[in-house]
Enzyme design. Structure first.
Site, PDB file in Angstrom:
ATOM      1  N   TRP A  11       0.827  -1.208   0.000  1.00 38.28           N
ATOM      2  CA  TRP A  11       0.000   0.000   0.000  1.00 38.28           C
ATOM      3  C   TRP A  11       0.858   1.253   0.000  1.00 38.28           C
ATOM      4  O   TRP A  11       0.553   2.231  -0.682  1.00 38.28           O
ATOM      5  CB  TRP A  11      -0.949  -0.038   1.175  1.00 38.28           C
ATOM      6  CG  TRP A  11      -2.136   0.886   1.127  1.00 38.28           C
ATOM      7  CD1 TRP A  11      -2.716   1.496   2.196  1.00 38.28           C
ATOM      8  CD2 TRP A  11      -2.928   1.292  -0.010  1.00 38.28           C
ATOM      9  NE1 TRP A  11      -3.807   2.246   1.801  1.00 38.28           N
ATOM     10  CE2 TRP A  11      -3.953   2.143   0.443  1.00 38.28           C
ATOM     11  CE3 TRP A  11      -2.848   1.019  -1.372  1.00 38.28           C
ATOM     12  CZ2 TRP A  11      -4.895   2.726  -0.406  1.00 38.28           C
ATOM     13  CZ3 TRP A  11      -3.795   1.599  -2.227  1.00 38.28           C
ATOM     14  CH2 TRP A  11      -4.794   2.438  -1.736  1.00 38.28           C
ATOM     15  N   LYS A 104      -6.017   0.137   9.232  1.00 41.87           N
ATOM     16  CA  LYS A 104      -7.426  -0.056   9.582  1.00 41.87           C
ATOM     17  C   LYS A 104      -7.518  -1.012  10.759  1.00 41.87           C
ATOM     18  O   LYS A 104      -7.376  -2.219  10.596  1.00 41.87           O
ATOM     19  CB  LYS A 104      -8.195  -0.620   8.382  1.00 41.87           C
ATOM     20  CG  LYS A 104      -8.154   0.286   7.148  1.00 41.87           C
ATOM     21  CD  LYS A 104      -8.750  -0.382   5.935  1.00 41.87           C
ATOM     22  CE  LYS A 104      -8.739   0.532   4.716  1.00 41.87           C
ATOM     23  NZ  LYS A 104      -9.308  -0.118   3.512  1.00 41.87           N
ATOM     24  N   SER A 137     -10.235  -0.206  -1.267  1.00 38.61           N
ATOM     25  CA  SER A 137      -9.061  -0.148  -2.143  1.00 38.61           C
ATOM     26  C   SER A 137      -8.132  -1.312  -1.867  1.00 38.61           C
ATOM     27  O   SER A 137      -7.894  -1.666  -0.714  1.00 38.61           O
ATOM     28  CB  SER A 137      -8.303   1.165  -1.912  1.00 38.61           C
ATOM     29  OG  SER A 137      -8.063   1.360  -0.526  1.00 38.61           O
ATOM     30  N   ALA A 139      -4.176  -2.434  -2.905  1.00 35.88           N
ATOM     31  CA  ALA A 139      -2.942  -1.927  -3.499  1.00 35.88           C
ATOM     32  C   ALA A 139      -2.673  -2.557  -4.857  1.00 35.88           C
ATOM     33  O   ALA A 139      -2.167  -1.899  -5.772  1.00 35.88           O
ATOM     34  CB  ALA A 139      -1.775  -2.197  -2.546  1.00 35.88           C
ATOM     35  N   LYS A 190     -14.983  -3.978   9.362  1.00 31.74           N
ATOM     36  CA  LYS A 190     -15.220  -4.715   8.109  1.00 31.74           C
ATOM     37  C   LYS A 190     -14.180  -5.821   7.922  1.00 31.74           C
ATOM     38  O   LYS A 190     -14.433  -6.794   7.218  1.00 31.74           O
ATOM     39  CB  LYS A 190     -15.265  -3.768   6.915  1.00 31.74           C
ATOM     40  CG  LYS A 190     -14.011  -2.946   6.673  1.00 31.74           C
ATOM     41  CD  LYS A 190     -12.975  -3.652   5.824  1.00 31.74           C
ATOM     42  CE  LYS A 190     -11.688  -2.870   5.835  1.00 31.74           C
ATOM     43  NZ  LYS A 190     -10.606  -3.532   5.062  1.00 31.74           N
ATOM     44  N   ASP A 243     -16.128  -0.171   1.684  1.00 30.67           N
ATOM     45  CA  ASP A 243     -14.998  -0.983   2.139  1.00 30.67           C
ATOM     46  C   ASP A 243     -15.449  -2.390   2.515  1.00 30.67           C
ATOM     47  O   ASP A 243     -14.721  -3.373   2.325  1.00 30.67           O
ATOM     48  CB  ASP A 243     -14.318  -0.296   3.329  1.00 30.67           C
ATOM     49  CG  ASP A 243     -12.819  -0.572   3.371  1.00 30.67           C
ATOM     50  OD1 ASP A 243     -12.314  -1.254   2.473  1.00 30.67           O
ATOM     51  OD2 ASP A 243     -12.153  -0.104   4.307  1.00 30.67           O
ATOM     52  N   ARG A 254      -6.548 -10.098   2.502  1.00 32.92           N
ATOM     53  CA  ARG A 254      -5.905 -11.061   3.404  1.00 32.92           C
ATOM     54  C   ARG A 254      -6.902 -11.613   4.414  1.00 32.92           C
ATOM     55  O   ARG A 254      -6.806 -12.777   4.814  1.00 32.92           O
ATOM     56  CB  ARG A 254      -4.743 -10.391   4.142  1.00 32.92           C
ATOM     57  CG  ARG A 254      -3.546 -10.066   3.283  1.00 32.92           C
ATOM     58  CD  ARG A 254      -2.430  -9.476   4.123  1.00 32.92           C
ATOM     59  NE  ARG A 254      -1.250  -9.175   3.313  1.00 32.92           N
ATOM     60  CZ  ARG A 254      -0.113  -8.717   3.816  1.00 32.92           C
ATOM     61  NH1 ARG A 254      -0.014  -8.505   5.122  1.00 32.92           N
ATOM     62  NH2 ARG A 254       0.910  -8.465   3.020  1.00 32.92           N
ATOM     63  N   GLU A 280      -5.333  -8.110   9.896  1.00 32.36           N
ATOM     64  CA  GLU A 280      -5.807  -7.170  10.921  1.00 32.36           C
ATOM     65  C   GLU A 280      -7.088  -7.644  11.591  1.00 32.36           C
ATOM     66  O   GLU A 280      -7.324  -7.380  12.767  1.00 32.36           O
ATOM     67  CB  GLU A 280      -6.018  -5.787  10.303  1.00 32.36           C
ATOM     68  CG  GLU A 280      -4.742  -5.082   9.861  1.00 32.36           C
ATOM     69  CD  GLU A 280      -3.921  -4.538  11.015  1.00 32.36           C
ATOM     70  OE1 GLU A 280      -4.288  -4.761  12.183  1.00 32.36           O
ATOM     71  OE2 GLU A 280      -2.891  -3.897  10.746  1.00 32.36           O
TER      72      GLU A 280
END
Length: 331
Positions: A11, A104, A137, A139, A190, A243, A254, A280
C-alpha cells in the site's frame, strides 16, 4: 509539498506511485534493503507486485532522517507499529506536519483508534492534523491504476482537502469526510466481516449467504459505530458499505483469504499454526468482542468470528447458530 511514505510494502508503494504520477515530491522510507534497492534500481517492488513496473521516477531510502523536512508523512505500516513509528519520527520532525494514516484497526493494547494513537504519540508542535486515507481499495489494483475512490477523513477540513487534492487524479478519486469515529470504526470492523465472508466461502456457501452476511454485517458496523458517536450516514459511504463490499468479496483481501482457509478446514488450528501474514481482522475480532461485551452491543457475526479464532468453535456450527438465533424484525 514534500511527502514521505513510511513503509515500503504494497500500500505504501502504491500510494507513493500515485503521488509520483501527480508529479509530487515524494520518497518511500523502508527498512528492507532488498525492497528499497528493487524500487530504486529495477523500478519494481517484486515481493508484492511481481510483474508491475513502477513509475521510474519513484525513489526509496533507508534513511529515516528524510522526514525532517516533510510537510506530509504517510504511515503505511500495520496497526501494531503505528505507535512505535510515531515515537521514532516525532523528534525528527521540524514543523507542523500532516500525518496520514492508512491502517485499519485498533491499538493492540489500548484499543484506541489509529488517529487517537497518532495524536498521543506526536507532539503538538509537530502535528498539523491526522488525516485517515481509507476506503475500498486494494494496493494490487491501485498500483496498476485501476479506477478507485476512497476518503480523506479528518477533524481538520483544510488538511483533509489538501490530501484530497494531493492524491486525486484520473484513476484515484478522493472524497473528504469529517466523521473520524464512524469512518475509522467502519474500516476496522469490516475486516472481521471479511474473515466471516471467507469462512462461509470456504464452507461452500454461495451468493445468497454472502449477501446476507454483508447486509447484516453492515448493521453491526452501524450499531457499533453509532454507539460511540459515529454518523449513521457514514456507513452507506466508502468507509462503510464500500470498504465492506470490497473486502468481503475480493481474493486480494488477506482477511477473506484467512477466513477461506479456516472455512475450508472447518477448523482454525492450521491457520493459527501456519499464518505469517498480517491479518488485521484477527486482532480486531478480539478487541470488538471485548468492547461490545463491556458496552452491551449486540454483534452476533463478530462474536462468532471471535469464538472461532479464540475459542476454537467449529465454523459450520457458528453458521448454524447464526441462522437459528431468535427471530426478529430486520430493523
Amino acid at each position: 509539498m514534500k511527502s514521505v511514505i513510511i513503509g515500503s510494502g504494497s500500500w505504501g508503494t502504491a500510494l507513493a506511485q500515485v503521488l509520483q504520477d501527480n508529479h509530487q515530491d515524494v520518497i518511500i522510507y523502508g527498512i528492507d534493503e532488498n525492497q528499497v534497492r528493487d524500487i530504486n534500481e529495477n523500478h519494481r517492488n517484486s515481493i508484492f507486485f511481481e510483474d508491475v513496473e513502477l513509475n521510474p521516477e519513484l525513489k526509496a531510502t533507508m534513511d529515516i532522517n528524510v522526514v525532517k523536512e516533510a510537510d506530509i508523512v504517510l504511515l503505511a505500516v500495520p496497526t501494531f507499529a503505528i505507535e512505535s513509528i510515531c515515537q521514532q519520527i516525532d523528534p525528527l520532525l521540524s514543523k507542523k506536519t500532516i500525518i496520514i494514516n492508512v491502517a485499519k484497526g485498533f491499538h493492540p493494547e489500548t484499543n484506541e483508534r489509529m488517529s487517537e494513537v497518532i495524536r498521543r504519540s506526536i507532539s503538538q508542535d509537530h502535528l498539523s492534523s491526522v488525516v485517515s486515507l481509507i476506503g475500498p481499495s486494494h494496493a494490487e489494483e491501485v498500483v496498476i491504476r485501476q479506477l478507485t475512490s476512497i476518503d480523506s477523513v479528518s477533524l481538520n477540513v483544510d488538511d483533509a482537502t489538501k490530501v484530497q487534492e494531493l492524491f486525486s487524479n484520473q484513476y484515484l478519486r478522493i472524497y473528504t469526510g469529517c466523521d473520524e469515529v464512524g469512518s475509522e470504526l467502519g474500516v476496522a470492523i469490516k475486516n472481521v466481516m471479511a474473515i466471516a465472508s471467507g469462512i462461509i466461502a470456504g464452507l461452500g456457501y454461495q451468493d445468497n449467504t454472502r449477501a446476507a452476511l454483508i447486509t447484516r454485517g453492515l448493521q453491526e458496523m452501524i450499531r457499533f459505530g453509532t454507539h460511540f458517536g459515529g454518523n449513521p450516514q457514514t456507513y452507506i459511504g466508502l468507509t462503510g458499505v464500500g470498504d465492506l463490499i470490497v473486502t468481503c468479496t475480493s481474493v486480494h483481501s488477506r482477511n477473506f483469504e484467512a477466513g477461506y482457509k479456516i472455512g475450508k478446514e472447518n477448523d482454525v488450528t492450521d491457520f493459527l499454526a501456519t499464518n505469517k501474514k498480517t491479518v488485521e481482522g484477527v486482532r480486531t475480532a478480539k478487541i470488538v468482542h471485548n468492547i461490545a461485551t463491556e458496552n452491551n452491543i449486540d454483534m452476533p457475526i463478530c462474536e462468532e468470528v471471535y469464538q472461532i479464532l479464540y475459542q476454537g468453535k467449529e465454523p459450520r456450527t457458528c453458521a448454524n447458530d447464526l441462522m437459528l438465533r431468535e427471530l426478529k424484525q430486520e430493523f
